[in-house]
Design an enzyme around this catalytic site. Structure first.
Site, PDB file in Angstrom:
ATOM      1  N   ARG A 162     -24.989  -5.951  17.591  1.00 38.16           N
ATOM      2  CA  ARG A 162     -26.195  -6.658  18.207  1.00 38.16           C
ATOM      3  C   ARG A 162     -25.797  -8.095  18.227  1.00 38.16           C
ATOM      4  O   ARG A 162     -26.080  -8.866  19.166  1.00 38.16           O
ATOM      5  CB  ARG A 162     -27.458  -6.390  17.448  1.00 38.16           C
ATOM      6  CG  ARG A 162     -28.562  -7.114  17.901  1.00 38.16           C
ATOM      7  CD  ARG A 162     -29.997  -6.766  17.550  1.00 38.16           C
ATOM      8  NE  ARG A 162     -30.079  -6.281  16.231  1.00 38.16           N
ATOM      9  CZ  ARG A 162     -30.189  -6.813  15.182  1.00 38.16           C
ATOM     10  NH1 ARG A 162     -29.775  -8.147  15.012  1.00 38.16           N
ATOM     11  NH2 ARG A 162     -30.183  -6.057  13.887  1.00 38.16           N
ATOM     12  N   TYR A 184     -39.435 -12.326  42.374  1.00 38.54           N
ATOM     13  CA  TYR A 184     -39.178 -10.779  42.109  1.00 38.54           C
ATOM     14  C   TYR A 184     -40.461 -10.508  41.355  1.00 38.54           C
ATOM     15  O   TYR A 184     -41.055 -11.047  40.401  1.00 38.54           O
ATOM     16  CB  TYR A 184     -38.130 -10.957  41.381  1.00 38.54           C
ATOM     17  CG  TYR A 184     -37.480  -9.374  40.639  1.00 38.54           C
ATOM     18  CD1 TYR A 184     -37.333  -8.536  41.752  1.00 38.54           C
ATOM     19  CD2 TYR A 184     -37.657  -9.038  39.424  1.00 38.54           C
ATOM     20  CE1 TYR A 184     -37.113  -7.241  41.298  1.00 38.54           C
ATOM     21  CE2 TYR A 184     -37.420  -7.807  38.962  1.00 38.54           C
ATOM     22  CZ  TYR A 184     -37.005  -6.818  40.023  1.00 38.54           C
ATOM     23  OH  TYR A 184     -36.776  -5.458  39.593  1.00 38.54           O
ATOM     24  N   ASP A 240     -33.011 -18.424  38.858  1.00 42.90           N
ATOM     25  CA  ASP A 240     -32.803 -16.961  39.033  1.00 42.90           C
ATOM     26  C   ASP A 240     -31.712 -17.066  40.211  1.00 42.90           C
ATOM     27  O   ASP A 240     -32.279 -17.341  41.255  1.00 42.90           O
ATOM     28  CB  ASP A 240     -34.172 -16.263  39.269  1.00 42.90           C
ATOM     29  CG  ASP A 240     -33.593 -14.606  39.516  1.00 42.90           C
ATOM     30  OD1 ASP A 240     -32.630 -14.277  39.834  1.00 42.90           O
ATOM     31  OD2 ASP A 240     -34.591 -13.833  39.262  1.00 42.90           O
ATOM     32  N   LYS A 290     -27.168  -6.539  39.979  1.00 46.89           N
ATOM     33  CA  LYS A 290     -27.006  -6.871  41.474  1.00 46.89           C
ATOM     34  C   LYS A 290     -25.700  -7.150  42.040  1.00 46.89           C
ATOM     35  O   LYS A 290     -24.724  -6.454  41.684  1.00 46.89           O
ATOM     36  CB  LYS A 290     -28.293  -7.750  42.366  1.00 46.89           C
ATOM     37  CG  LYS A 290     -29.506  -7.535  41.391  1.00 46.89           C
ATOM     38  CD  LYS A 290     -30.502  -6.151  41.846  1.00 46.89           C
ATOM     39  CE  LYS A 290     -31.310  -5.985  40.934  1.00 46.89           C
ATOM     40  NZ  LYS A 290     -32.423  -7.021  40.867  1.00 46.89           N
TER      41      LYS A 290
HETATM   42  C1  LIG Z   1     -33.625  -7.211  39.922  1.00 38.56           C
HETATM   43  C2  LIG Z   1     -33.887  -8.674  39.743  1.00 38.56           C
HETATM   44  C3  LIG Z   1     -34.536  -8.969  38.517  1.00 38.56           C
HETATM   45  C4  LIG Z   1     -34.622  -8.184  37.289  1.00 38.56           C
HETATM   46  O1  LIG Z   1     -33.529  -7.607  37.005  1.00 38.56           O
HETATM   47  P1  LIG Z   1     -33.093  -6.213  36.379  1.00 38.56           P
HETATM   48  O2  LIG Z   1     -31.755  -6.113  36.013  1.00 38.56           O
HETATM   49  O3  LIG Z   1     -33.685  -5.191  37.287  1.00 38.56           O
HETATM   50  O4  LIG Z   1     -34.043  -6.113  35.156  1.00 38.56           O
HETATM   51  C5  LIG Z   1     -34.929 -10.462  38.502  1.00 38.56           C
HETATM   52  N1  LIG Z   1     -34.672 -11.192  39.555  1.00 38.56           N
HETATM   53  C6  LIG Z   1     -34.336 -10.714  40.828  1.00 38.56           C
HETATM   54  C7  LIG Z   1     -34.140 -11.770  41.847  1.00 38.56           C
HETATM   55  C8  LIG Z   1     -33.991  -9.463  40.945  1.00 38.56           C
HETATM   56  O5  LIG Z   1     -33.356  -9.011  42.189  1.00 38.56           O
END
Ligand SMILES: *Cc1c(COP(=O)(O)O)cnc(C)c1O
Length: 379
Positions: free
Chosen positions: A46, A98, A170, A195
């Protein structure tokens, strides 16, 4: 080192044990000690794992940061940032974000006494009016999901620095191939590595990258204390994904451009949201802070109704109807009923997420096949 070299070599060493070129998947929870505390830097997975550390170093390198942290999902990474805050603190967030981030902020952290202001940030100066001595964090997503608005990171960072407030960006949609928020003055870069960084739709993961040692230490403490880490197998997959990020992104951008141009000229299409158009309201900022315009596109049809939009996504054959984005395969989505279903209709319509909006994550297939698919589906 330049970017294309960094994605392959940045922060990485060959395995000291046998010289393996790729870091092995250290599928272990614990590490042998010769005497209490007598270990080789690893005690419990962890806290530290060599495969995760290899990934974290690579993440820091490609974002021009000093410290990387990997988590079990993008939301787990955002959750770790929120744990820097205390009841009574305030956050200023973009209002076009998001859906899962909005849900985490409003359904979990508002309950813990944190106040959120969701505002339009197309004009960075809008932010000033909401800054108080309780403001501790500014939350930026750019390009925004799914409306492809662009926020001027540098201008926001001037405000955050002036008021001594943390700025988190983000960077999931842009990736460091297109934009590097730390270079533009952000304190924390966040990714859903699910992504583009992973890039192959086979792993769920999140990441944070920072420059400042003190901030990194606070976040490493939270990562270990709260425990939302990712496993070694997933770390390996994302490290592998990152090695082709630059060539994948190049193709996502090329295909994205061709499809945006196809859609904007299609007689049945009303609006196309893509920051590469010269008449996009923040095109000049996109041009200055991004290397290219990415492979995410949203559009609405002229007949503008829910059922017509559903029919289009159902008819697509090369584009798969699915949540998520950023993989090599093209995906379509209907934000109002999918990614943004957790945002109330009035809230989402205020920012343009109408019932007829369709979002595309343009993959790296032959673009002629993608265009032919859209053409038959739109009809
Ligand atoms: C998918 C996404 C998230 C969340 O991420 P997860 O891996 O699904 O928890 C946050 N911000 C954006 C812009 C996203 O596309």
């Amino acid at each position: 080192m330049k970017f294309n070299t960094k994605v392959i070599h940045g922060g990485q060493e060959h395995d000291p044990a046998y010289g393996a070129v790729m870091p092995p998947i250290y599928q272990t929870s614990t590490y042998a000690q010769t005497t209490p505390g007598g270990h080789k830097g690893y005690e419990y997975s962890r806290t530290h794992n060599p495969t995760r550390n290899a990934l974290e170093n690579a993440l820091a390198s490609i974002e021009n940061g000093n410290y990387g942290l990997a988590f079990g999902s993008g939301l787990a990474a955002i959750d770790a940032i929120m744990k820097l805050l205390k009841p009574g603190d305030e956050v200023i967030s973009t209002n076009d974000l998001y859906g899962g981030s909005f849900r985490l902020f409003t359904k979990i952290y508002e309950g813990f006494g944190i106040k959120f202001h969701f505002i339009g940030m197309d004009q960075a100066s809008n932010i000033e009016a909401y800054v108080t001595n309780k403001t501790k964090l500014i939350w930026v997503e750019t390009p925004t999901n799914p409306m492809m608005n662009i926020i001027d990171i540098k201008a926001v960072s001037e405000i955050s620095k002036k008021h001594n407030v943390l700025l988190a960006v983000d960077n999931t949609f842009a990736t460091p191939y297109l934009q590097k928020p730390l270079d533009l003055g952000a304190d924390i870069v966040m990714h859903s590595a699910t992504k583009y960084l992973g890039g192959h739709s086979d792993v769920v993961m999140g990441a944070l990258i920072v420059e400042d040692k003190n901030l990194a230490d606070r976040l490493y403490f939270i990562q270990n204390a709260s425990g939302a880490i990712c496993g070694p197998q997933d770390s390996f997959l994302v490290l592998r994904g990152i090695k082709t990020l630059h060539i994948r992104m190049q193709r996502h951008c090329e295909n994205g451009k061709a499809i945006a141009e196809f859609l904007v000229n299609h007689p049945k299409i009303e609006n196309v949201y893509w920051p590469g158009f010269e008449n996009h309201p923040n095109h000049s900022i996109a041009k200055s802070q991004m290397k290219d315009f990415g492979g995410m596109i949203s559009f609405t049809t002229k007949d503008n109704n829910y059922d017509a939009a559903i029919k289009i996504v159902e008819r697509l054959k090369v584009f798969t109807l699915a949540e998520s984005l950023g993989g090599i395969e093209s995906l379509s989505g209907h934000p109002a009923s999918m990614t943004h279903a957790s945002i109330p209709k009035e809230e989402r319509e205020k920012v343009g997420v109408v019932d007829s909006l369709i979002r595309l994550s343009v993959g790296i297939e032959d673009v002629e096949d993608l265009i032919a698919d859209l053409n038959q589906a739109i009809g």
